[in-house]
Design an enzyme around this catalytic site. Sequence first.
Site: not given
Length: 307
Positions: A248-249
């Site tokens: 996600g990052d």
Amino acid sequence: MIYTVTLNPSIDYVVRLDTLKTGSVNRSENQDKYPGGKGINVSRILKRLDVDSTALGFIGGFTGGFIEEALTEEKITTRFTPVKTDTRINVKLKADQETEINGQGPDLTEQNISELKQELSSLTSDDLVVLAGSIPGALPSDFYQELIALITKQGAEFIIDTTGDALLESLEHQPLLIKPNHHELGEMFDTTLVTIEDIVPYGQELLKRGAKNVIVSMGKDGALLITPDLTVFAPPIKGDLKNSVGAGDSMVAGFISQLNRANAQSELEDAFRYGVASGSATAFSDDLATKDKIVNLLPQVTLKILN
């Protein structure tokens, strides 16, 4: 300049073994140590995409020293606030199932908090701040709101990647991007979201409340970009899932990497395409994705315009 803020960094200690047997001695096949924390992950992927950033946050002790040295080796600028407590270690056990043991956050003094805020006092309207990850127990639950007040006072933009009330309370300040997954989005509105048709109205509600752009990650089912003028679905890319940490990052970083060119609909689509490729590339890697792996996946990203 892009700044990333990681309030609760970690060393991610990844241990791989065939099977984890509780209550007995286990021997690893191999292990790795990485500088961890959501904002730090964003900085690492940005650097691999040739975009500079400065990493901020609280670090301390020999574990904090490891993080700073590792980022320096990657040529990432850091301006961490030193604290007395050792930075935590998060243990990721990868066996027949994946198990995580996350350490506690640091003890913080008023002086530590003041020093971090001072780092944000010289922002300008040309700057972008990425607030990402959990808030240590030593800080008030509304600490992100305190930082957002400093950021917006200076005219800078911000992106926030967190969950629950901390995310909802940030919306009135118009974050440039938020990125809940579909489970987190459902929890915000006390409902269960499964299909694209379920998700889109709630993504649009986040826009009404102030978000400028919303990405909703759907794991193995793809991702959605929702803006005031555009709703786009990216079907999942096929690959061997190796790593759920940092995907996600990486998606946030991939999107940010193209923002200086994202002034029109087609360019926002390109930013989303980089986000999907970056998130997928990390999911298919042992550590965060390399630039080559991201670029190689870009042709496999297909976008379906929903409006």
